[in-house]
Design an enzyme around this catalytic site. Structure first.
Site, mmCIF file in Angstrom:
data_model
loop_
_atom_site.group_PDB
_atom_site.id
_atom_site.type_symbol
_atom_site.label_atom_id
_atom_site.label_comp_id
_atom_site.label_asym_id
_atom_site.label_seq_id
_atom_site.Cartn_x
_atom_site.Cartn_y
_atom_site.Cartn_z
ATOM 1 N N HIS A 21 0.801 -1.227 0.000
ATOM 2 C CA HIS A 21 0.000 0.000 0.000
ATOM 3 C C HIS A 21 0.832 1.276 0.000
ATOM 4 O O HIS A 21 0.287 2.369 -0.163
ATOM 5 C CB HIS A 21 -0.995 -0.004 1.172
ATOM 6 C CG HIS A 21 -2.325 0.573 0.813
ATOM 7 N ND1 HIS A 21 -3.468 0.356 1.550
ATOM 8 C CD2 HIS A 21 -2.706 1.362 -0.239
ATOM 9 C CE1 HIS A 21 -4.481 1.006 0.979
ATOM 10 N NE2 HIS A 21 -4.038 1.621 -0.098
ATOM 11 N N ASP A 26 -9.907 -0.322 3.886
ATOM 12 C CA ASP A 26 -8.727 -0.920 4.511
ATOM 13 C C ASP A 26 -9.071 -1.329 5.947
ATOM 14 O O ASP A 26 -9.901 -0.688 6.594
ATOM 15 C CB ASP A 26 -7.615 0.148 4.542
ATOM 16 C CG ASP A 26 -6.205 -0.429 4.623
ATOM 17 O OD1 ASP A 26 -6.009 -1.382 5.399
ATOM 18 O OD2 ASP A 26 -5.321 0.094 3.920
ATOM 19 N N HIS A 67 -6.705 -1.067 8.070
ATOM 20 C CA HIS A 67 -5.771 -0.177 8.781
ATOM 21 C C HIS A 67 -5.879 1.248 8.250
ATOM 22 O O HIS A 67 -6.290 1.453 7.099
ATOM 23 C CB HIS A 67 -4.337 -0.677 8.576
ATOM 24 C CG HIS A 67 -4.156 -2.143 8.815
ATOM 25 N ND1 HIS A 67 -4.345 -3.077 7.818
ATOM 26 C CD2 HIS A 67 -3.826 -2.829 9.934
ATOM 27 C CE1 HIS A 67 -4.143 -4.292 8.316
ATOM 28 N NE2 HIS A 67 -3.823 -4.170 9.598
ATOM 29 N N ASP A 120 -3.214 3.379 7.872
ATOM 30 C CA ASP A 120 -2.041 3.682 7.033
ATOM 31 C C ASP A 120 -1.648 5.155 7.103
ATOM 32 O O ASP A 120 -1.238 5.755 6.107
ATOM 33 C CB ASP A 120 -2.310 3.289 5.558
ATOM 34 C CG ASP A 120 -2.493 1.790 5.382
ATOM 35 O OD1 ASP A 120 -2.257 1.041 6.343
ATOM 36 O OD2 ASP A 120 -2.885 1.368 4.278
ATOM 37 N N HIS A 131 4.254 0.935 4.224
ATOM 38 C CA HIS A 131 2.864 0.709 3.797
ATOM 39 C C HIS A 131 1.862 1.093 4.881
ATOM 40 O O HIS A 131 0.669 1.183 4.603
ATOM 41 C CB HIS A 131 2.635 -0.731 3.293
ATOM 42 C CG HIS A 131 2.534 -1.778 4.358
ATOM 43 N ND1 HIS A 131 1.907 -3.003 4.157
ATOM 44 C CD2 HIS A 131 2.981 -1.794 5.631
ATOM 45 C CE1 HIS A 131 1.981 -3.734 5.261
ATOM 46 N NE2 HIS A 131 2.626 -3.023 6.163
ATOM 47 N N ASP A 186 -7.448 -1.851 -0.197
ATOM 48 C CA ASP A 186 -6.546 -2.849 0.386
ATOM 49 C C ASP A 186 -7.360 -4.127 0.589
ATOM 50 O O ASP A 186 -8.407 -4.103 1.266
ATOM 51 C CB ASP A 186 -6.014 -2.313 1.720
ATOM 52 C CG ASP A 186 -4.889 -3.162 2.292
ATOM 53 O OD1 ASP A 186 -4.951 -4.410 2.162
ATOM 54 O OD2 ASP A 186 -3.964 -2.582 2.892
ATOM 55 N N ASP A 229 -7.016 -6.446 2.440
ATOM 56 C CA ASP A 229 -7.191 -6.850 3.841
ATOM 57 C C ASP A 229 -8.397 -6.188 4.502
ATOM 58 O O ASP A 229 -8.702 -6.465 5.675
ATOM 59 C CB ASP A 229 -5.897 -6.674 4.652
ATOM 60 C CG ASP A 229 -5.563 -5.232 5.022
ATOM 61 O OD1 ASP A 229 -6.442 -4.366 4.993
ATOM 62 O OD2 ASP A 229 -4.381 -4.991 5.361
ATOM 63 N N GLU A 238 -1.951 -5.281 -1.817
ATOM 64 C CA GLU A 238 -1.676 -6.235 -0.745
ATOM 65 C C GLU A 238 -2.160 -7.660 -1.012
ATOM 66 O O GLU A 238 -2.277 -8.459 -0.079
ATOM 67 C CB GLU A 238 -2.206 -5.729 0.617
ATOM 68 C CG GLU A 238 -1.645 -4.369 1.050
ATOM 69 C CD GLU A 238 -0.200 -4.390 1.568
ATOM 70 O OE1 GLU A 238 0.360 -5.503 1.708
ATOM 71 O OE2 GLU A 238 0.356 -3.305 1.823
HETATM 72 MN MN LIG Z 1 -3.447 -0.597 3.624
#
Ligand SMILES: [Mn+2]
Length: 356
Positions: free
Chosen positions: A122, A145, A147, A149, A162, A253, A255, A298
């Site tokens: 990312h 996402d 997260h 980031d 990332h 992302d 994830d 990712e």
């Molecule tokens: Mn990310």
């Protein structure tokens, strides 16, 4: 009858931006960004090849898109790329790769394409968002996402870039972000009000401070539970486009999805998006008519427990991208003008008689 949906939104849009995007509607550029130095695990540089092998080009072509695949950028590792501040990993390699990507995305958008960047980790958003903003300075970002980031090089615990790209892109944070080697080309291009997060569920303390202190809009998984994904998308567009239409940069992302759906990724977190929530997000973004660039990041084929796990993750990522460009769960991807008509009963009778 009142007009509803994407057409109305387009008609209400500022004529220039909307017209430009309409002209680009069917032209999609793919840029492979096999960047892996923004994190520590091996394999995420195989993301672009994995997404192509999952049939991305064919899927987009099947939706009526003209696909221009520009192949993968050739990122080289910068020699003697020492840690910054004894902690931040590969600043020169990530800085140089992002600079190359920014140029590629900027060129693709300037040439009239909607641009899809295939990651890669990312940290590549440093480049994709910067390059996109060069052509579309008023863009809004939807960051899907687990997260945030948005650590700075001074708050990161992992040292991985990332987890930090948004801190470099945000104007409000510039007096908190040191100048990293390899980053001198980068200028912040976003304000806190230009970003909406969806799917957060693993936010570091300093990141939480930033989200709250700079009034950044986010919808965590808890918010999705509370509000439902329909309200979340309504509020996302209200925030980004309530006053005027603008090009959208979707940074997705993988994830963000629940690890049961997207296991082949570096930092999975339990309790993520369902398949249906993910598709709803991208369907609604497509329906605005304002989607201008997408990152898919990712996907790491070396981290699946099995070939099936890798395939499932890659196909999910391809579904996300295809939905961004018009795939729906209701069919009707391509205009279908006329149903075939069976030949008349008389004719078939006479045919039978001939056969007898
Ligand atoms: Mn990310």
């Amino acid at each position: 009858m009142a007009l509803r949906g994407p057409l109305t939104r387009l008609l209400r849009a500022q004529p220039d931006a909307a017209l430009q995007l309409r002209r680009r509607a069917h032209s999609v550029a793919l840029v492979g960004a096999p960047l892996s130095r923004g994190q520590k695990r091996r394999g995420v540089d195989h993301g672009p090849a994995t997404l192509r092998a999952a049939g991305l080009v064919e899927r987009l072509a099947g939706l009526g898109c003209q696909v221009h695949d520009f192949g993968d950028l050739n990122f080289t590792q910068v020699p003697n790329d020492e840690l910054y501040n004894n902690l931040v990993l590969y600043p020169r390699s990530v800085g140089l790769a992002s600079q190359m990507l920014a140029d590629a995305v900027s060129r693709a958008v300037a040439a009239g394409h909607r641009c899809v960047t295939l990651g890669g980790d990312h940290s590549l958003a440093l480049g994709s968002v910067s390059g996109h903003a060069r052509q579309c300075p008023h863009l809004g970002v939807i960051w899907v996402d687990a997260h945030a980031d948005i650590n700075t090089p001074l708050t990161t615990q992992s040292g991985s870039l990332h987890g930090q790209p948004l801190s470099f892109l945000l104007r409000e944070l510039q007096d908190k972000v040191p100048q990293l080697p390899g980053f001198s080309w980068l200028k912040p291009c976003l304000s806190a009000s230009d970003i909406v997060y969806i799917g957060l569920r693993d936010v570091d303390p300093a990141e939480y401070y930033i989200l709250k202190n700079f009034d950044i809009q986010y919808f965590s998984m808890r918010d999705i539970d509370r509000l439902g994904i329909k309200k979340v998308m309504e509020r996302t567009f209200e925030r980004l486009m309530g006053r005027r239409q603008r090009p959208i940069h979707l940074s997705f992302d993988i994830d963000a999805f629940d690890p049961s759906l997207a296991p082949a990724t570096g930092t999975p977190v339990l309790g993520g998006l369902t398949y249906r929530e993910g598709m709803y997000i991208t369907e609604e973004i497509h329906n605005t008519g304002m989607l201008s660039a997408v990152d898919m990041v990712e996907v790491n084929p070396l981290l699946g427990a099995s070939q099936e796990a890798v395939k499932a993750t890659a196909h999910l990522a391809v579904d996300v991208i295809a939905t961004c460009f018009g795939q729906t769960r209701e069919g009707a991807h391509i205009a279908f003008d006329e149903l075939p008509t069976p030949s008349s009963p008389d004719e078939s009778d006479s045919e039978q008689q001939v056969r007898i």
